[in-house]
Design a protein around this motif. Structure first.
Motif, mmCIF file in Angstrom:
data_model
loop_
_atom_site.group_PDB
_atom_site.id
_atom_site.type_symbol
_atom_site.label_atom_id
_atom_site.label_comp_id
_atom_site.label_asym_id
_atom_site.label_seq_id
_atom_site.Cartn_x
_atom_site.Cartn_y
_atom_site.Cartn_z
ATOM 1 N N MET A 1 0.838 -1.195 0.000
ATOM 2 C CA MET A 1 0.000 0.000 0.000
ATOM 3 C C MET A 1 0.873 1.246 0.000
ATOM 4 S SD MET A 1 -2.670 1.491 2.848
ATOM 5 C CE MET A 1 -1.369 2.414 3.654
ATOM 6 N N PHE A 14 -2.924 0.524 -4.111
ATOM 7 C CA PHE A 14 -2.661 -0.871 -3.761
ATOM 8 C C PHE A 14 -2.972 -1.723 -4.986
ATOM 9 C CE2 PHE A 14 -7.025 0.182 -2.735
ATOM 10 C CZ PHE A 14 -7.779 -0.920 -3.103
ATOM 11 N N SER A 16 -4.920 -5.315 -6.311
ATOM 12 C CA SER A 16 -5.860 -6.374 -5.968
ATOM 13 C C SER A 16 -6.545 -6.857 -7.241
ATOM 14 C CB SER A 16 -6.913 -5.860 -4.977
ATOM 15 O OG SER A 16 -7.777 -6.894 -4.564
ATOM 16 N N GLN A 38 -7.057 1.328 3.998
ATOM 17 C CA GLN A 38 -6.907 0.009 4.628
ATOM 18 C C GLN A 38 -8.220 -0.775 4.573
ATOM 19 O OE1 GLN A 38 -5.433 1.274 8.475
ATOM 20 N NE2 GLN A 38 -3.300 0.828 7.922
ATOM 21 N N ILE A 41 -8.619 -2.101 1.023
ATOM 22 C CA ILE A 41 -7.746 -3.257 0.785
ATOM 23 C C ILE A 41 -8.328 -4.506 1.418
ATOM 24 C CG2 ILE A 41 -5.478 -4.243 1.315
ATOM 25 C CD1 ILE A 41 -4.351 -1.378 1.128
ATOM 26 N N GLN A 45 -9.492 -7.745 -0.741
ATOM 27 C CA GLN A 45 -8.846 -9.029 -0.476
ATOM 28 C C GLN A 45 -9.871 -10.086 -0.092
ATOM 29 O OE1 GLN A 45 -5.966 -7.978 2.549
ATOM 30 N NE2 GLN A 45 -4.345 -7.626 1.048
#
Length: 310
Positions: A1, A14, A16, A38, A41, A45
């Protein structure tokens, strides 16, 4: 990140779902920007771990290897499958998440522009016999479980039976769904902060700021061919500029026609659609690609803003 300061606030970057992702956060509050990034992310995920067809042992892998046994659906998976069913019905079979066996034959994951051999007609014919949403079996009350209920609230949780050798692929839905989910999280955590969520070109916004979004030039990648304004809702792009293979001088895009087993002919290089949600925009953009030469005619009927690059 990576979190960096910009002239409008912060950019959180980030990776993904095999894509570069970012949050553009119109706030000078670094702690808030870090928290939102955060959270984004973590949610991306979670969805990738659950729905990626490339991860052995995850929920989708277990479903694809269930060999006809019934699999209980949680509320999220049921809602995604119901959306996929509507896409299949509205598209008269063109948008079909059961095309996994076909996708496995083609080598688009080797990288853009890879020179590779093509699958044989016999293999394609065999794969086509394992494609078709109509072959899936659901519990009788499956269509009644679309409401946002937790599994505990459903007396008899819905289930799905996937015939042996069939495979589902959520690649045409989950990244767009993730963009909507992250935008919703940002709205919940920071209702007065404008945020743009960009997951590999699938975009959703939270707040009232009017963003200028560049539509990538398929010929000059990472450069904008034109701009679209977005102050509410979402944008999604479908195209072949980054996922295609070449064989004997011919280019094959990654959008497959589930009727023939081959990439769609005469499709645009890219289609971008603006809609109320990213998952809807993505569905319409993909459907337009599947229409091939008739992409523009299909989009005109939808009465939504769009861009087509050929």
């Amino acid at each position: 990140m990576n979190l960096s300061r910009t002239d409008f606030g912060f950019r959180g970057r980030f990776r993904s779902m095999a894509s570069p992702c970012e949050l553009l956060i119109a706030s000078d509050d670094e702690r808030l920007a870090l928290s939102l990034t955060q959270a984004a992310i973590k949610e991306c995920q979670r969805l990738e771990q659950k729905y990626s067809r490339f991860l052995a042992g995850n929920w989708l892998w277990q479903l694809n290897h269930s060999a006809g046994a019934p699999i209980i659906l949680d509320s999220e998976a049921a809602a995604l499958l119901q959306f996929a069913k509507r896409c299949w019905q509205l598209s008269e079979g063109l948008f079909d998440i059961t095309a996994g066996p076909l996708l496995a034959l083609w080598c688009f994951e080797k990288g853009k522009g890879s020179e590779t051999s093509l699958p044989g007609s016999t293999d394609i014919k065999k794969a086509l016999s394992r494609v078709g949403f109509q072959h899936l079996k659901f519990s009788s009350h499956f269509d009644d479980s679309a409401e946002d209920k937790s599994p505990r609230e459903i007396a008899d949780p819905p289930w799905i039976m996937l015939p042996e050798a069939m495979q589902l692929d959520f690649g045409g839905l989950v990244k767009e769904y993730a963009a909507d989910r992250v935008a919703g999280l940002c709205m919940t955590r920071a209702a007065t902060t404008e945020v743009l969520v960009n997951l590999g070109g699938d975009i959703a916004v939270s707040g009232k700021k009017c963003w200028q979004v560049g539509i990538e030039d398929p010929v000059n990648l990472d450069r904008a061919a034109e701009l679209m304004s977005l102050d509410v809702g979402a944008l999604a792009t479908s195209g072949d500029s980054r996922r295609f293979i070449e064989h004997q001088g011919h280019r094959y895009g990654h959008i497959l026609d589930p009727r023939s087993g081959y990439p769609v002919q005469d499709a645009p290089h890219s289609v971008t659609v603006k809609a109320a949600s990213c998952i809807t925009a993505g569905m319409l953009a993909t459907l337009a690609m599947l229409k091939g030469a008739a992409a523009e005619d299909f989009l005109k009927v939808q009465q939504l803003e769009y861009r087509v690059i050929r």
